[in-house]
Each structure stands twice: as C-alpha cells, then as structure tokens.
Design a protein around this motif. Structure first.
Motif, PDB file in Angstrom:
ATOM      1  N   LEU A   1       0.817  -1.224   0.000  1.00 27.47           N
ATOM      2  CA  LEU A   1       0.000   0.000   0.000  1.00 27.47           C
ATOM      3  C   LEU A   1       0.849   1.271   0.000  1.00 27.47           C
ATOM      4  CD1 LEU A   1      -2.836  -0.983   2.525  1.00 27.47           C
ATOM      5  CD2 LEU A   1      -2.792  -1.225   0.036  1.00 27.47           C
ATOM      6  N   GLY A   2       2.169   1.119   0.098  1.00 23.94           N
ATOM      7  CA  GLY A   2       3.033   2.293   0.051  1.00 23.94           C
ATOM      8  C   GLY A   2       2.939   3.188   1.268  1.00 23.94           C
ATOM      9  N   MET A   3       2.502   2.648   2.402  1.00 20.61           N
ATOM     10  CA  MET A   3       2.389   3.448   3.617  1.00 20.61           C
ATOM     11  C   MET A   3       3.768   3.639   4.258  1.00 20.61           C
ATOM     12  SD  MET A   3      -1.178   1.925   5.227  1.00 20.61           S
ATOM     13  CE  MET A   3      -1.179   3.090   6.576  1.00 20.61           C
ATOM     14  N   SER A   4       3.864   4.641   5.106  1.00 18.60           N
ATOM     15  CA  SER A   4       5.126   4.962   5.772  1.00 18.60           C
ATOM     16  C   SER A   4       5.039   4.542   7.233  1.00 18.60           C
ATOM     17  CB  SER A   4       5.402   6.465   5.682  1.00 18.60           C
ATOM     18  OG  SER A   4       6.578   6.805   6.385  1.00 18.60           O
ATOM     19  N   GLY A   5       6.048   3.779   7.669  1.00 18.06           N
ATOM     20  CA  GLY A   5       6.105   3.358   9.061  1.00 18.06           C
ATOM     21  C   GLY A   5       6.892   4.341   9.907  1.00 18.06           C
ATOM     22  N   PRO A   6       6.950   4.114  11.208  1.00 22.70           N
ATOM     23  CA  PRO A   6       7.592   5.061  12.116  1.00 22.70           C
ATOM     24  C   PRO A   6       9.099   4.872  12.227  1.00 22.70           C
ATOM     25  CG  PRO A   6       6.670   3.267  13.374  1.00 22.70           C
ATOM     26  CD  PRO A   6       6.307   3.004  11.933  1.00 22.70           C
ATOM     27  N   PHE A   7       9.739   5.877  12.741  1.00 22.69           N
ATOM     28  CA  PHE A   7      11.134   5.782  13.183  1.00 22.69           C
ATOM     29  C   PHE A   7      11.175   4.943  14.455  1.00 22.69           C
ATOM     30  CE2 PHE A   7      14.167   7.454  16.300  1.00 22.69           C
ATOM     31  CZ  PHE A   7      15.366   7.259  15.639  1.00 22.69           C
ATOM     32  N   THR A   8      12.230   4.177  14.627  1.00 24.52           N
ATOM     33  CA  THR A   8      12.431   3.433  15.859  1.00 24.52           C
ATOM     34  C   THR A   8      13.828   3.727  16.395  1.00 24.52           C
ATOM     35  OG1 THR A   8      12.440   1.228  16.897  1.00 24.52           O
ATOM     36  CG2 THR A   8      13.256   1.380  14.642  1.00 24.52           C
ATOM     37  N   PRO A   9      13.995   3.778  17.721  1.00 23.40           N
ATOM     38  CA  PRO A   9      15.326   4.056  18.257  1.00 23.40           C
ATOM     39  C   PRO A   9      16.273   2.867  18.179  1.00 23.40           C
ATOM     40  CG  PRO A   9      13.772   3.703  20.048  1.00 23.40           C
ATOM     41  CD  PRO A   9      12.977   3.690  18.773  1.00 23.40           C
ATOM     42  N   TRP A  10      15.761   1.703  17.743  1.00 24.88           N
ATOM     43  CA  TRP A  10      16.555   0.477  17.755  1.00 24.88           C
ATOM     44  C   TRP A  10      16.967   0.048  16.358  1.00 24.88           C
ATOM     45  CZ3 TRP A  10      18.283  -0.986  22.278  1.00 24.88           C
ATOM     46  CH2 TRP A  10      17.600  -0.519  23.412  1.00 24.88           C
ATOM     47  N   VAL A  11      18.201  -0.384  16.219  1.00 33.48           N
ATOM     48  CA  VAL A  11      18.679  -0.957  14.962  1.00 33.48           C
ATOM     49  C   VAL A  11      18.404  -2.455  15.047  1.00 33.48           C
ATOM     50  CG1 VAL A  11      20.663  -1.274  13.437  1.00 33.48           C
ATOM     51  CG2 VAL A  11      20.483   0.804  14.848  1.00 33.48           C
ATOM     52  N   HIS A  12      17.221  -2.839  14.591  1.00 37.26           N
ATOM     53  CA  HIS A  12      16.813  -4.242  14.687  1.00 37.26           C
ATOM     54  C   HIS A  12      15.793  -4.533  13.591  1.00 37.26           C
ATOM     55  CE1 HIS A  12      15.256  -8.036  16.240  1.00 37.26           C
ATOM     56  NE2 HIS A  12      16.304  -8.080  17.057  1.00 37.26           N
TER      57      HIS A  12
END
Length: 229
Positions: A78-89
C-alpha cells in the motif's frame, strides 16, 4: 550536556527500560548498546517534532500475532510509511516507535509523539509529486497490553484507525516466550550483565526461569496489582 554525555544517558536509560537491568559499570558495555540505538537521530527528531505528522493507522498488537508481517505489507503493498524506531533491529525498523513505551529517555508526552513520523512537508510533497496522500502507520505491538496507551493515543489521534491482530493463545504465548529468550540472549551478547531490576520496576524473581513460571507470574496477585494502578 555534551553529545557523548547524552549518548551515555540514553544507553543507561535503555538498559533499564528495555532490558530490565541496572546499567553495567563498564563503559565498553554501554558503548556496545549504543551500536544498536540511534540517540543522535532521536535528538534531531525531538527538535523537529512540532513540524511532523501523526499516524493514520495503529497496529496495536498483540505481540507475536503477525504485526510485523502486516506492517511489512502496509509498506510494500500500500506504500504506507512506518515510524522511526530508536533500535537498529530488523523486527522494529519502520514498524514500531516504542514511544508510548518510554524508550525515548522515558518521555511519553503526546505533544512530542510526532517525532517518530515524517515531516508534514514531506507528506505535502508526496501528494504534489505522486498525486495521492501518504498514509502513515504505527505498529507498536505492546500498546494493546499497555494500560496507559489508549489515553495517550486518543490525545494525539482523536479518530484513529485501530487494527488488532490475534492468535491462538497457547501458540502466541509460546512464541512470546521464544522471543523473550532471544531478547535475553541479545542482552548477553551486548554484555549488559545480570543485575536485574527489582520492585517497584519489576516483580520479584524476574526474569522467570521457565515458561511455567512466566505463566504463574502473569496470574499472580502482584502483577494484578500493577494493572490496577
């Protein structure tokens, strides 16, 4: 505070909030934790939070019920944008912000929640260049079981689209247990030690040593009292 001081403070906070441990004394262990977090990007996003947007859709959880797969489909199909996360995982990137779980130095103020999402000007450019709106989602699977989350989400998004993923309970809990064991192993790799937090931050006897102990703990009067606070 200097940049290095802020980084160390973030690492110590993350050790307590995420891994339920007292921070290790060795600076090298805290440095290893900083390799899997993004404190500088968090600082930038805090400064620009008032210029950012909020989610249209919330995937509330539950944990180990397909929320990661659904989030991936929202992005790819759907081309939606997800959030930023503070974790590199890989399980968290562009999926869940952990904001209302307190991963950003303990800050959960609704006014700063937009820090995890795109700039409003980017949404405007997306509509202008592609001729359609950019929809944004949050996929933090711990919100469904967080008693404080509904009030905070409502303060930010008065009429959100809420999605709840469920799974056969026994299999869900077994999958959760395997995830918890993997998290404990990850903390060992980061050399965070085993000085576990006790009351009031964690229940006595944490972490449970077996799946049976975990189930019994979840049904205990102590845990019930925490939920009634």
């Amino acid at each position: 505070l200097t940049y290095d001081s802020r980084r160390r403070l973030f690492a110590r906070h993350a050790c307590r909030t995420v891994f339920s441990r007292e921070p290790p004394d060795e600076l090298s262990a805290l440095a290893s934790l900083l390799q899997v977090t993004r404190p500088l990007r968090i600082a930038w996003r805090l400064l620009t939070a008032r210029f950012r947007t909020t989610p249209d859709v919330y995937i509330l959880g539950e944990v180990r019920c397909g929320t990661t797969t659904l989030a991936s489909m929202l992005r790819s199909e759907l081309g939606m944008s997800g959030p930023f996360t503070p974790w590199v995982h890989p399980l968290a990137d562009e999926k869940e912000s952990f904001y209302f779980s307190g991963h950003y130095w303990g800050v959960v103020a609704p006014a700063l929640y937009p820090l995890a999402f795109p700039l409003r000007v980017w949404r405007w450019l997306h509509r202008w260049l592609r001729g359609r709106r950019l929809f944004v989602f949050e996929g933090c699977a711990s919100y469904l079981s967080s008693p404080w989350a509904p009030r905070l989400v409502a303060a930010v998004t008065p009429r959100p689209v809420l999605v709840v993923c469920l799974r056969e309970p026994v299999e869900q809990h077994r999958s959760w247990w395997r995830l918890e064991q993997a998290s404990l192993a990850w903390a060992e790799e980061l050399r965070l030690g085993r000085r576990w937090l006790g009351p009031p931050h964690r229940t006595a006897g944490y972490p449970p040593k077996s799946f049976r102990e975990a189930v019994l703990l979840s049904r205990s009067a102590e845990v019930g009292a925490i939920w009634r606070r």
